[in-house]
Design a protein around this motif. Structure first.
Motif, PDB file in Angstrom:
ATOM      1  N   PHE A 184       0.841  -1.211  -0.152  1.00 51.81           N
ATOM      2  CA  PHE A 184       0.031  -0.001  -0.111  1.00 51.81           C
ATOM      3  C   PHE A 184       0.831   1.226  -0.113  1.00 51.81           C
ATOM      4  CE2 PHE A 184      -4.186  -2.088   0.949  1.00 51.81           C
ATOM      5  CZ  PHE A 184      -3.475  -3.224   1.481  1.00 51.81           C
ATOM      6  N   THR A 185       0.627   2.224  -1.130  1.00 48.46           N
ATOM      7  CA  THR A 185       1.402   3.339  -0.979  1.00 48.46           C
ATOM      8  C   THR A 185       0.510   4.548  -0.201  1.00 48.46           C
ATOM      9  OG1 THR A 185       2.693   2.486  -3.030  1.00 48.46           O
ATOM     10  CG2 THR A 185       2.516   4.949  -2.670  1.00 48.46           C
ATOM     11  N   LEU A 186       1.262   5.213   0.722  1.00 49.11           N
ATOM     12  CA  LEU A 186       0.380   6.235   1.206  1.00 49.11           C
ATOM     13  C   LEU A 186       0.351   7.591   0.255  1.00 49.11           C
ATOM     14  CD1 LEU A 186      -0.222   7.444   3.938  1.00 49.11           C
ATOM     15  CD2 LEU A 186       1.801   8.346   4.241  1.00 49.11           C
ATOM     16  N   ASP A 187      -0.855   7.840   0.172  1.00 51.85           N
ATOM     17  CA  ASP A 187      -1.157   9.119  -0.783  1.00 51.85           C
ATOM     18  C   ASP A 187      -1.297  10.287   0.160  1.00 51.85           C
ATOM     19  OD1 ASP A 187      -3.755   9.827  -3.368  1.00 51.85           O
ATOM     20  OD2 ASP A 187      -2.344  11.231  -1.929  1.00 51.85           O
ATOM     21  N   PRO A 188      -0.255  10.982  -0.015  1.00 55.34           N
ATOM     22  CA  PRO A 188      -0.294  12.116   1.421  1.00 55.34           C
ATOM     23  C   PRO A 188      -1.353  13.250   0.987  1.00 55.34           C
ATOM     24  CG  PRO A 188       1.804  12.464  -0.348  1.00 55.34           C
ATOM     25  CD  PRO A 188       1.029  11.080  -0.458  1.00 55.34           C
ATOM     26  N   ALA A 189      -1.933  13.151  -0.295  1.00 58.77           N
ATOM     27  CA  ALA A 189      -3.189  14.194  -0.277  1.00 58.77           C
ATOM     28  C   ALA A 189      -4.124  13.909   0.530  1.00 58.77           C
ATOM     29  CB  ALA A 189      -3.506  13.834  -1.838  1.00 58.77           C
ATOM     30  N   PHE A 190      -4.279  12.644   0.844  1.00 63.07           N
ATOM     31  CA  PHE A 190      -5.521  12.626   2.109  1.00 63.07           C
ATOM     32  C   PHE A 190      -5.084  11.513   2.890  1.00 63.07           C
ATOM     33  CE2 PHE A 190      -7.664   8.728  -0.309  1.00 63.07           C
ATOM     34  CZ  PHE A 190      -7.088   9.159  -1.649  1.00 63.07           C
ATOM     35  N   GLY A 191      -3.995  11.224   3.277  1.00 70.14           N
ATOM     36  CA  GLY A 191      -3.217  10.511   4.224  1.00 70.14           C
ATOM     37  C   GLY A 191      -3.882   9.223   4.162  1.00 70.14           C
ATOM     38  N   GLU A 192      -4.177   8.174   3.023  1.00 73.40           N
ATOM     39  CA  GLU A 192      -4.700   6.848   2.959  1.00 73.40           C
ATOM     40  C   GLU A 192      -3.502   6.210   2.350  1.00 73.40           C
ATOM     41  OE1 GLU A 192      -8.627   6.322   4.826  1.00 73.40           O
ATOM     42  OE2 GLU A 192      -6.848   5.201   4.104  1.00 73.40           O
ATOM     43  N   PHE A 193      -3.475   4.822   2.876  1.00 69.17           N
ATOM     44  CA  PHE A 193      -2.617   3.890   2.324  1.00 69.17           C
ATOM     45  C   PHE A 193      -3.598   3.025   1.090  1.00 69.17           C
ATOM     46  CE2 PHE A 193       1.417   3.494   4.148  1.00 69.17           C
ATOM     47  CZ  PHE A 193       1.296   3.876   5.595  1.00 69.17           C
ATOM     48  N   LEU A 194      -3.161   3.350   0.199  1.00 67.25           N
ATOM     49  CA  LEU A 194      -3.915   2.823  -1.084  1.00 67.25           C
ATOM     50  C   LEU A 194      -3.118   1.528  -1.714  1.00 67.25           C
ATOM     51  CD1 LEU A 194      -5.204   5.976  -2.967  1.00 67.25           C
ATOM     52  CD2 LEU A 194      -6.338   4.628  -1.194  1.00 67.25           C
ATOM     53  N   LEU A 195      -3.769   0.257  -1.905  1.00 65.79           N
ATOM     54  CA  LEU A 195      -3.347  -0.933  -2.604  1.00 65.79           C
ATOM     55  C   LEU A 195      -2.690  -0.474  -3.947  1.00 65.79           C
ATOM     56  CD1 LEU A 195      -3.108  -3.797  -2.364  1.00 65.79           C
ATOM     57  CD2 LEU A 195      -5.127  -3.909  -3.696  1.00 65.79           C
ATOM     58  N   SER A 196      -1.343  -0.654  -3.896  1.00 66.08           N
ATOM     59  CA  SER A 196      -0.585  -0.382  -5.157  1.00 66.08           C
ATOM     60  C   SER A 196       0.054  -1.650  -5.588  1.00 66.08           C
ATOM     61  CB  SER A 196       0.546   0.831  -4.941  1.00 66.08           C
ATOM     62  OG  SER A 196       1.331   0.327  -3.683  1.00 66.08           O
ATOM     63  N   HIS A 197       0.253  -2.538  -4.715  1.00 64.07           N
ATOM     64  CA  HIS A 197       0.809  -3.877  -5.232  1.00 64.07           C
ATOM     65  C   HIS A 197       0.288  -5.054  -4.553  1.00 64.07           C
ATOM     66  CE1 HIS A 197       4.134  -0.878  -5.447  1.00 64.07           C
ATOM     67  NE2 HIS A 197       4.843  -1.732  -6.164  1.00 64.07           N
ATOM     68  N   ASP A 198      -0.609  -5.361  -5.655  1.00 63.06           N
ATOM     69  CA  ASP A 198      -1.786  -6.619  -5.187  1.00 63.06           C
ATOM     70  C   ASP A 198      -1.068  -7.861  -5.391  1.00 63.06           C
ATOM     71  OD1 ASP A 198      -4.851  -7.172  -6.563  1.00 63.06           O
ATOM     72  OD2 ASP A 198      -4.074  -7.700  -4.660  1.00 63.06           O
ATOM     73  N   ASN A 199      -1.151  -8.793  -4.377  1.00 59.06           N
ATOM     74  CA  ASN A 199      -0.574 -10.219  -4.272  1.00 59.06           C
ATOM     75  C   ASN A 199       0.913 -10.265  -4.861  1.00 59.06           C
ATOM     76  OD1 ASN A 199      -0.908 -12.666  -3.775  1.00 59.06           O
ATOM     77  ND2 ASN A 199      -1.862 -13.218  -5.420  1.00 59.06           N
ATOM     78  N   ILE A 200       1.886  -9.593  -4.124  1.00 59.71           N
ATOM     79  CA  ILE A 200       3.278  -9.590  -4.729  1.00 59.71           C
ATOM     80  C   ILE A 200       3.865 -11.178  -4.698  1.00 59.71           C
ATOM     81  CG2 ILE A 200       5.369  -8.768  -4.177  1.00 59.71           C
ATOM     82  CD1 ILE A 200       4.342  -6.438  -2.691  1.00 59.71           C
ATOM     83  N   LYS A 201       4.436 -11.317  -5.832  1.00 58.24           N
ATOM     84  CA  LYS A 201       4.949 -12.775  -6.155  1.00 58.24           C
ATOM     85  C   LYS A 201       6.381 -12.444  -6.302  1.00 58.24           C
ATOM     86  CE  LYS A 201       1.791 -15.414  -4.956  1.00 58.24           C
ATOM     87  NZ  LYS A 201       1.679 -15.852  -3.617  1.00 58.24           N
ATOM     88  N   ILE A 202       7.544 -13.115  -5.588  1.00 58.24           N
ATOM     89  CA  ILE A 202       8.999 -12.982  -5.755  1.00 58.24           C
ATOM     90  C   ILE A 202       9.284 -13.705  -7.066  1.00 58.24           C
ATOM     91  CG2 ILE A 202       9.763 -14.560  -4.214  1.00 58.24           C
ATOM     92  CD1 ILE A 202      11.755 -12.720  -3.378  1.00 58.24           C
ATOM     93  N   PRO A 203      10.096 -13.269  -7.971  1.00 60.32           N
ATOM     94  CA  PRO A 203      10.652 -14.082  -9.199  1.00 60.32           C
ATOM     95  C   PRO A 203      11.323 -15.150  -8.426  1.00 60.32           C
ATOM     96  CG  PRO A 203      11.006 -11.650  -9.426  1.00 60.32           C
ATOM     97  CD  PRO A 203      10.614 -11.851  -7.784  1.00 60.32           C
ATOM     98  N   ALA A 204      11.096 -16.180  -9.132  1.00 57.31           N
ATOM     99  CA  ALA A 204      11.695 -17.653  -8.909  1.00 57.31           C
ATOM    100  C   ALA A 204      13.324 -17.428  -8.763  1.00 57.31           C
ATOM    101  CB  ALA A 204      11.532 -18.665  -9.997  1.00 57.31           C
ATOM    102  N   ASN A 205      14.025 -16.738  -9.624  1.00 56.09           N
ATOM    103  CA  ASN A 205      15.134 -16.429  -9.405  1.00 56.09           C
ATOM    104  C   ASN A 205      15.490 -14.719  -9.911  1.00 56.09           C
ATOM    105  OD1 ASN A 205      16.156 -16.075 -12.515  1.00 56.09           O
ATOM    106  ND2 ASN A 205      15.429 -18.239 -12.200  1.00 56.09           N
ATOM    107  N   GLY A 206      16.675 -14.221  -9.516  1.00 51.12           N
ATOM    108  CA  GLY A 206      17.053 -12.908  -9.783  1.00 51.12           C
ATOM    109  C   GLY A 206      18.264 -12.883 -10.441  1.00 51.12           C
ATOM    110  N   ARG A 207      18.637 -11.363 -10.561  1.00 51.56           N
ATOM    111  CA  ARG A 207      20.210 -11.255 -10.887  1.00 51.56           C
ATOM    112  C   ARG A 207      20.878 -10.177  -9.979  1.00 51.56           C
ATOM    113  NH1 ARG A 207      19.456 -14.821 -12.785  1.00 51.56           N
ATOM    114  NH2 ARG A 207      19.272 -15.698 -14.844  1.00 51.56           N
ATOM    115  N   ILE A 208      20.117  -9.879  -8.831  1.00 46.12           N
ATOM    116  CA  ILE A 208      20.922  -9.201  -7.814  1.00 46.12           C
ATOM    117  C   ILE A 208      21.381  -9.930  -6.594  1.00 46.12           C
ATOM    118  CG2 ILE A 208      20.340  -6.938  -6.508  1.00 46.12           C
ATOM    119  CD1 ILE A 208      18.305  -6.317  -8.697  1.00 46.12           C
ATOM    120  N   TYR A 209      22.550  -9.624  -6.147  1.00 46.78           N
ATOM    121  CA  TYR A 209      22.946 -10.047  -4.861  1.00 46.78           C
ATOM    122  C   TYR A 209      23.312  -9.031  -3.869  1.00 46.78           C
ATOM    123  CZ  TYR A 209      27.960  -9.278  -5.768  1.00 46.78           C
ATOM    124  OH  TYR A 209      29.060  -8.706  -6.143  1.00 46.78           O
TER     125      TYR A 209
END
Ligand code: AHG
Ligand code: MN
Ligand code: MN
Length: 338
Positions: A184-209
């Motif tokens: 949820f990202t805080l919208d400072p305009a009216f101080g609410e956390f709004l859903l911005s990332h629905d059901n996050i799934k991590i990639p099976a592998n990445g390229r960053i350590y």
């Protein structure tokens, strides 16, 4: 659940509870209260740089108030916000040696709250992202009585909910109640956390350590071999990239969204590494596993570790499942070399 423009944190938690009857309306109330505390801390974090510019003495400001270190400020805000709703029987914080009892005048609840009020605090003056980490358990001692240390020292797999707030270019709250991970990202305009990332799934592998390579000399041999492997093997023609912010919340948040691996290992100087099991590694492991990732101490699943003390440390290897499994293979192959 579709990410709609006005899916607020409060509504999302309530709707989530409809899907999971075992959760009670109480969980939505206390998670919403945590969202309120996050807003207050976010306000203070975002003006932290001003403390010096507008000339507060550093001990007491122009209003004669005690100017608190941000860690202590966040610690006090969380206690004030969470100790009177009747949700908790006990709390514990990185900033308090012992457990924190609920004041006698308040109703005692059935949940336990553990938190790192401000994570990455060494980065505050450099205006680098910092965060708050929290985790919630159900009490295991009889209802109605004050909670005890036993209620706090539960294995990570027993968590009811966990989350973090990241105070960065925007303020985000990420949480899981065990069924999916939501941002949820805080919208400072009216101080609410709004859903911005629905059901996050991590990639099976990445390229960053992501780990502090300054400690290379003290690492286990298997870890040295693993990192050299990532640097010398071209994946689709490119070696892994190194990214290390030095705030666990920021490094894990990036790992959750982009994939890859975050590591804080044991080393020859610190047998159990630096990060705390109860209010850093367990909540992050609960979140990353709920997003399809993996988190171990190199040998055992973080969430299965039996806690012995409130502030105990553990090594942690956490992130995309394929990346964590590979580093475990290198560690096991070189166990005898330690
Ligand atoms: P905290 O500010 O709550 O003490 O946590 C700091 C931790 C964590 O955020 C980060 O991953 C780690 O310290 C960085 O440690 P090094 O500076 O040793 O790499
Ligand atoms: Mn921390
Ligand atoms: Mn901290």
């Amino acid at each position: 659940m579709p990410a709609t423009r006005f899916m607020t944190l409060h509504r999302h938690i309530l709707e989530g509870e409809k899907m999971h009857p075992e959760a009670t309306g109480e969980l939505s109330a206390l998670l919403s209260q945590l969202g309120l505390a996050a807003k207050v801390i976010s306000l203070e974090v975002n003006k932290a740089g001003l403390v010096d510019i507008i000339g507060f003495t550093g001990d007491s400001n122009v209003h004669g108030e005690q100017v608190k270190k941000l860690d202590i400020f966040a610690h006090e805000i969380l206690i004030k916000a969470m100790d009177h709703g009747g949700h908790f029987c006990v709390m514990a914080s990185e900033e308090e040696e012992d457990i924190i009892h609920i004041p006698k005048k308040h109703k005692i609840g059935k949940y336990v709250l553990l938190f790192d009020p401000l994570d990455g605090s060494s980065n505050i003056d450099a205006n680098v992202s910092i965060g708050t980490i929290f985790t919630i358990y159900k009490r295991i001692t009889p209802d109605g009585e004050p909670g005890t240390l036993k209620d706090c020292l539960q294995e990570g797999y027993r968590q009811v909910a966990a989350g973090y707030v990241i105070y960065g270019s925007s303020t985000m709250l990420v949480y899981t109640a065990g069924h999916g991970v939501y941002g949820f990202t805080l919208d400072p305009a009216f101080g609410e956390f709004l859903l911005s990332h629905d059901n996050i799934k991590i990639p099976a592998n990445g390229r960053i350590y992501s780990l502090n390579e300054g400690n290379y000399l003290y690492w286990p041999q298997g870890l040295k071999n693993y990192i050299k492997h990532l640097q010398s093997n071209l994946y689709n023609g490119k070696p892994f990239q190194a990214r290390y912010i030095g705030s666990m919340v920021a490094d894990i948040h990036r790992t959750l969204l982009y994939g890859g691996i975050f590591i804080y290992p044991s080393d020859r100087r610190n047998e159990f590494g630096k990060l705390r099991l109860m209010y850093e590694c367990n909540p992050m492991a609960f979140i990353v596993e709920a997003a399809g990732g993996r988190a171990t101490n190199g040998n055992q699943r973080i969430l299965d570790l039996k806690p012995e003390s409130l502030h105990q440390r553990t090594p942690i290897y956490i992130g995309s499942p394929e990346d964590v499994l590979l580093v475990e293979k290198f560690l096991h192959e070189n166990k005898s070399a330690e």
